[in-house]
Design a protein around this motif. Sequence first.
Motif, PDB file in Angstrom:
ATOM      1  N   ARG A  27       0.929  -1.159  -0.055  1.00 16.65           N
ATOM      2  CA  ARG A  27       0.156   0.003   0.004  1.00 16.65           C
ATOM      3  C   ARG A  27       0.849   1.070   0.159  1.00 16.65           C
ATOM      4  NH1 ARG A  27      -4.912  -0.009   4.369  1.00 16.65           N
ATOM      5  NH2 ARG A  27      -5.440   1.619   2.942  1.00 16.65           N
ATOM      6  N   LEU A  28       0.444   2.222  -0.656  1.00 13.77           N
ATOM      7  CA  LEU A  28       0.946   3.512  -0.848  1.00 13.77           C
ATOM      8  C   LEU A  28       0.175   4.785  -0.341  1.00 13.77           C
ATOM      9  CD1 LEU A  28       2.672   3.078  -4.384  1.00 13.77           C
ATOM     10  CD2 LEU A  28       3.983   2.635  -2.179  1.00 13.77           C
ATOM     11  N   PHE A  29       0.857   5.721   0.232  1.00  9.29           N
ATOM     12  CA  PHE A  29      -0.074   6.763   0.619  1.00  9.29           C
ATOM     13  C   PHE A  29       0.697   8.219   0.375  1.00  9.29           C
ATOM     14  CE2 PHE A  29      -0.812   3.119   3.388  1.00  9.29           C
ATOM     15  CZ  PHE A  29      -2.065   3.221   3.582  1.00  9.29           C
ATOM     16  N   GLY A  30      -0.423   8.996   0.359  1.00  7.83           N
ATOM     17  CA  GLY A  30       0.045  10.391   0.124  1.00  7.83           C
ATOM     18  C   GLY A  30       0.592  10.727  -1.310  1.00  7.83           C
ATOM     19  N   GLY A  31       1.885  11.324  -1.320  1.00  6.95           N
ATOM     20  CA  GLY A  31       2.667  11.714  -2.727  1.00  6.95           C
ATOM     21  C   GLY A  31       3.125  10.447  -3.192  1.00  6.95           C
ATOM     22  N   LEU A  32       3.255   9.308  -2.543  1.00  3.70           N
ATOM     23  CA  LEU A  32       3.830   8.332  -3.021  1.00  3.70           C
ATOM     24  C   LEU A  32       2.844   7.557  -3.765  1.00  3.70           C
ATOM     25  CD1 LEU A  32       5.780   6.540   0.221  1.00  3.70           C
ATOM     26  CD2 LEU A  32       6.878   8.040  -1.678  1.00  3.70           C
ATOM     27  N   ALA A  33       1.582   7.308  -3.515  1.00  2.00           N
ATOM     28  CA  ALA A  33       0.569   6.905  -4.427  1.00  2.00           C
ATOM     29  C   ALA A  33       0.567   7.732  -5.635  1.00  2.00           C
ATOM     30  CB  ALA A  33      -0.718   6.758  -3.629  1.00  2.00           C
ATOM     31  N   GLU A  34       0.697   9.144  -5.491  1.00  2.00           N
ATOM     32  CA  GLU A  34       0.452   9.728  -6.841  1.00  2.00           C
ATOM     33  C   GLU A  34       1.511   9.541  -7.708  1.00  2.00           C
ATOM     34  OE1 GLU A  34       1.229  14.403  -6.830  1.00  2.00           O
ATOM     35  OE2 GLU A  34      -0.941  14.012  -6.150  1.00  2.00           O
ATOM     36  N   HIS A  35       2.781   9.479  -7.158  1.00  2.00           N
ATOM     37  CA  HIS A  35       4.220   9.334  -8.182  1.00  2.00           C
ATOM     38  C   HIS A  35       3.814   7.763  -8.768  1.00  2.00           C
ATOM     39  CE1 HIS A  35       6.006  12.898  -7.463  1.00  2.00           C
ATOM     40  NE2 HIS A  35       6.291  12.674  -6.184  1.00  2.00           N
ATOM     41  N   ALA A  36       3.362   6.856  -7.944  1.00  2.00           N
ATOM     42  CA  ALA A  36       3.342   5.514  -8.685  1.00  2.00           C
ATOM     43  C   ALA A  36       2.041   5.294  -9.591  1.00  2.00           C
ATOM     44  CB  ALA A  36       3.599   4.336  -7.220  1.00  2.00           C
TER      45      ALA A  36
END
Length: 252
Positions: A27-36
């Motif tokens: 699971r990815l959150f915040g800006g990490l989810a956006e970049h991925a």
Amino acid sequence: MAERYPSRQAVASVADEGGRAVEVEVRLFGGLAEHAGGARTRVEVADDATVADLRPALAAKHPALAPLLARVNVAVDLEVAGEDRSLAGAREVAVLPPVAGGAATDDVRVVTGLRRPPLPVEATIEAVSTPDVGATAVFLGSVRDHAGDLDDVVRLDYSAYDEMAERMLSDLAAEIATDHPQVRGIALLHSTGELPVGAHTILVVCTAPHRAEAFSACEDALERVKDRLPVWKREVTADGAHRWVGLPPTGD
């Protein structure tokens, strides 16, 4: 010079050398989810992989994340994990961008949790008050129309690792109750979602017989929440531009 992560081929070789290759959902959150490009991803690692092995695997699959991974924490089953923590048998693995155990609280009134605004200020103060309370210290955060070098902020977007954040707020309340034994009540509430200018972001309430005890506990609780809660903030400006607080921008 920043550490270079190995290529996708190198990761596959590591998996082959370490044993059977397995897929791990992350699971990815915040800006990490956006970049991925999404809040969940799957990466291939060896069946004896640790948290340290997860970072290069993520960098290989999502090159946009590579410059950011040295600064993130990895949570395994809702607990921040060390680099040598095995991923075998993990029920949930999450990567947490930077964020700008407890004792019993049987004798302390506690209210914690994530909330959609508006935060229930008056009801919360009442919930953590008792007849022997002589002081109530309240911190109420609000969205302002500027932030650092930005003069035209129109809203903040807060996202959270919900399950971990709920648990951590409860643990932090227990820590405050232990470290500030004169406290009679503790409330730790944090908003999530899209918050316009003027909306309340966080509510910290500490009640005690005397003001010094209430003030001290309230300030301590606020700093612990700011330092450790897995909640991330995105600043949005009037022209639609945005940036994630605590996460440096990456190139296209």
